[in-house]
Design an enzyme around this catalytic site. Structure first.
Site, PDB file in Angstrom:
ATOM      1  N   ARG A   1     -10.577 -11.442   1.600  1.00 46.44           N
ATOM      2  CA  ARG A   1     -11.484 -12.430   1.014  1.00 46.44           C
ATOM      3  C   ARG A   1     -10.848 -13.822   0.982  1.00 46.44           C
ATOM      4  NH1 ARG A   1     -11.931  -8.901  -4.356  1.00 46.44           N
ATOM      5  NH2 ARG A   1     -11.489  -7.323  -2.796  1.00 46.44           N
TER       6      ARG A   1
ATOM      7  N   LYS B   1       0.844  -1.201   0.000  1.00 52.34           N
ATOM      8  CA  LYS B   1       0.000   0.000   0.000  1.00 52.34           C
ATOM      9  C   LYS B   1       0.877   1.249   0.000  1.00 52.34           C
ATOM     10  CE  LYS B   1      -3.893  -1.877   2.726  1.00 52.34           C
ATOM     11  NZ  LYS B   1      -5.001  -1.665   1.795  1.00 52.34           N
TER      12      LYS B   1
HETATM   13  N1  BES Z   1      -8.076  -3.886   4.454  1.00 52.73           N
HETATM   14  C1  BES Z   1      -8.328  -3.377   3.162  1.00 52.73           C
HETATM   15  C2  BES Z   1      -9.638  -2.606   3.064  1.00 52.73           C
HETATM   16  C3  BES Z   1      -9.731  -1.336   3.861  1.00 52.73           C
HETATM   17  C4  BES Z   1      -9.484  -0.117   3.271  1.00 52.73           C
HETATM   18  C5  BES Z   1     -10.138  -1.361   5.179  1.00 52.73           C
HETATM   19  C6  BES Z   1      -9.597   1.044   3.991  1.00 52.73           C
HETATM   20  C7  BES Z   1     -10.260  -0.184   5.905  1.00 52.73           C
HETATM   21  C8  BES Z   1     -10.002   1.013   5.308  1.00 52.73           C
HETATM   22  C9  BES Z   1      -8.396  -4.512   2.154  1.00 52.73           C
HETATM   23  O1  BES Z   1      -7.650  -5.634   2.442  1.00 52.73           O
HETATM   24  C10 BES Z   1      -7.892  -3.974   0.855  1.00 52.73           C
HETATM   25  O2  BES Z   1      -6.765  -3.597   0.793  1.00 52.73           O
HETATM   26  N2  BES Z   1      -8.774  -3.945  -0.143  1.00 52.73           N
HETATM   27  C11 BES Z   1      -8.443  -3.456  -1.426  1.00 52.73           C
HETATM   28  C12 BES Z   1      -8.981  -4.422  -2.451  1.00 52.73           C
HETATM   29  C13 BES Z   1      -8.438  -4.249  -3.823  1.00 52.73           C
HETATM   30  C14 BES Z   1      -6.952  -4.549  -3.857  1.00 52.73           C
HETATM   31  C15 BES Z   1      -9.173  -5.184  -4.742  1.00 52.73           C
HETATM   32  C16 BES Z   1      -9.081  -2.077  -1.574  1.00 52.73           C
HETATM   33  O3  BES Z   1     -10.134  -1.825  -1.000  1.00 52.73           O
HETATM   34  O4  BES Z   1      -8.484  -1.230  -2.236  1.00 52.73           O
HETATM   35 ZN    ZN Z   2      -5.614  -5.475   1.777  1.00 49.60          ZN
END
Ligand code: BES
Ligand code: ZN
Ligand code: ZN
Length: 491
Positions: free
Chosen positions: A344, A270
């Site tokens: 997921r 990230k």
């Molecule tokens: N843990 C994150 C989602 C999240 C984002 C939780 C902001 C709390 C606040 C999740 O694992 C993630 O990174 N999701 C991605 C999915 C994408 C890579 C398909 C997202 O939401 O960008």
């Molecule tokens: Zn994630």
């Protein structure tokens, strides 16, 4: 904290601190002394009872009290349970700031506002209990101390009638506080082995059977998706299974909670700003574990199972890569399109395992799953995904009652197209970036066949960047009160 209902004669009682909620345009108290006092107070033109107004009187004449705090509720037809919760939480925060140990609060007269007495009292008590929670484990000097006792003043008959309410509210709010503590805890103190042990030690206190599956056991059982996510971290993944099974229960409900103790994104690392607060990515697991611990104390007549897949998502030489194909517990192969879509992956192994092993009628998962859900619904409302209308409606209703708000989202079958992989049964990543909360939910749906199922995306409401009336900045404990209420609807 000791929370109790009490009855007192305001004219003669010697009370150190009395909190009185005041409505802007209607009388909500019947006690003459209070009414006379409010009348004089309002004449000062410094306080009119508008929402969030507050004024403190010291040693008011005619009352044997050290201080009276008036809290504004706003206009009568806008007052709902949440107004009361927020007002009560705010009063608690003020009293903590004044370094008090206790206060009395005058409950509005029954029927003076459009809420059944038990709902009104519950809302006030929830605001009090939740507002009294502080997360100060990591501070050397504890500047604030939680209150020790709060008494809610009601009419004499109600002390008996609703005598059991304070304990129930305290139990449920203690569950919320437990989840908040876990979520706010720094990620270096809750790596998977540690977090699993923290859950076990709390479960033991309420004699709730709990089991930790080790990495070796998970390998033997074939939790390929969960292990792939955990592969990059020095701390090994865990699966915690909790079971609340009272005698005579006929239905089985299962909860699954996402337990990513830190989500760095993995090899799809990230960007810096998105790493903030990713310690909260275990909020689903925290809420589910705390809910089970709470249920063990409330003792509803229903069999409840929980599975908590717990991992740390880290990049390293042993981490999974985009392009990897893994075999999940269900047997389906998954192409990892993005290592940041890890939630997921761990959820489907836990869900498929729970379905096969316990055959629950109902399965509900709670997860901080997608940023897309926060884009859709903002930071305060969770998304609910289910093909079962009754279940979705029950969750939305529980959300309304507890103010852990849930909004139903669609599960359009044709969007599944976006999860196609050229090489595996399914991809963990949608082919477009639109509708990400939906594609995530559709991915999960592919792994639940037998049970009726709902997914609750709590990425927004699980964590608060800024403190509010009855919740400081940090973990909110979202989901604990929701699930406890839901269980009552499904039993
Ligand atoms: N843990 C994150 C989602 C999240 C984002 C939780 C902001 C709390 C606040 C999740 O694992 C993630 O990174 N999701 C991605 C999915 C994408 C890579 C398909 C997202 O939401 O960008
Ligand atoms: Zn994630
Ligand atoms: Zn995540």
């Amino acid at each position: 904290m000791v929370l109790a209902l009490a009855c007192a004669d305001i004219g003669t009682a010697s009370i150190e601190t009395l909190v009185v909620p005041v409505c802007a345009d209607k009388r909500i108290h019947t006690d003459r002394t209070i009414l006379a006092f409010l009348q004089t107070a309002k004449k000062l033109n410094e306080f009119s009872g508008e929402k969030n107004e507050e004024i403190i009187f010291y040693k008011p004449s005619g009352l044997k009290m050290k201080r009276v705090i008036l809290e504004g509720l706003g206009k009568h037809d806008r007052i709902d349970a949440e107004t009361l919760r927020a007002m009560a939480g705010k009063a608690v925060k003020r009293c903590i700031q004044l370094k008090l140990e206790a206060f009395h609060m005058m409950a509005p007269a029954f029927q003076s506002i459009k809420l059944d007495p038990p709902l009104m009292l519950s809302a006030l008590m929830e605001g009090i209990c939740l507002g009294n929670h502080l997360f100060d484990k990591y501070l050397e000097e504890k500047k604030q101390k939680p209150l020790k006792t709060v008494r809610l003043l009601v009419e004499a008959a109600a002390v008996q009638t609703y005598g059991r309410l304070p304990q129930r509210i305290e139990t449920v709010c203690a569950g919320t506080a437990l989840a908040r503590d876990w979520v706010s805890m720094p990620p270096n103190d809750k790596r998977p082995e540690q977090f699993a042990r923290l859950i076990v030690s709390q479960a033991r206190k309420v004699k709730l059977p709990v089991r930790i599956l080790s990495e070796a056991e998970m390998r033997r059982k074939g939790f390929g998706a969960l292990l792939a996510v955990g592969a990059g971290s020095r701390s090994r993944p865990r699966m915690v299974i909790m079971e609340y099974k009272p005698n005579g229960a006929r239905k089985t409900i299962a909860f699954v909670g996402k337990g990513v103790t830190f989500d760095s994104g993995g090899i799809n690392l990230k960007p810096s700003a998105s790493l903030d607060d990713m310690k909260m990515d275990m909020s689903g697991a925290a809420a589910v574990a705390a809910a089970l611990i709470t249920l063990a104390r409330l003792k509803p007549k229903i069999h409840v199972i929980a599975a908590l897949p717990i991992v740390e998502n880290m990049p390293s030489g042993s981490a999974s890569r985009p392009g990897d194909i893994i075999k999940s517990y269900s047997g389906k192969t998954i192409e990892i399109g993005n290592t940041d879509a890890e939630g997921r992956l761990i959820l489907v192994d836990a869900m498929a395992y729970i379905c096969r092993t316990y055959k629950p009628q109902t399965l509900v998962d709670l997860a901080t799953l997608t940023g897309a859900c926060v884009v859709a619904l903002g930071e305060k409302i969770a998304g609910v995904f289910s093909e079962d209308d009754d279940l979705a409606e029950a969750i939305v209703a529980s959300g309304q009652k507890t103010h852990e708000r849930c909004w139903r989202m669609p599960l359009p079958q044709d969007y599944k197209e976006q999860l196609k992989s050229d090489f595996a049964d399914i991809s963990n990543m949608g082919s477009t970036r639109w509708g990400g909360a939906i594609t995530a939910a559709l991915f999960l749906s592919e792994f639940v066949k037998e049970a009726r199922w709902a997914h609750i995306d709590i990425a927004g409401p699980a964590y608060a960047k800024k403190g509010e009336a009855y919740c400081d900045a940090g973990g909110t404990g979202f989901g604990v009160r929701l699930l406890c209420d839901l269980v009552d609807r499904l039993k």
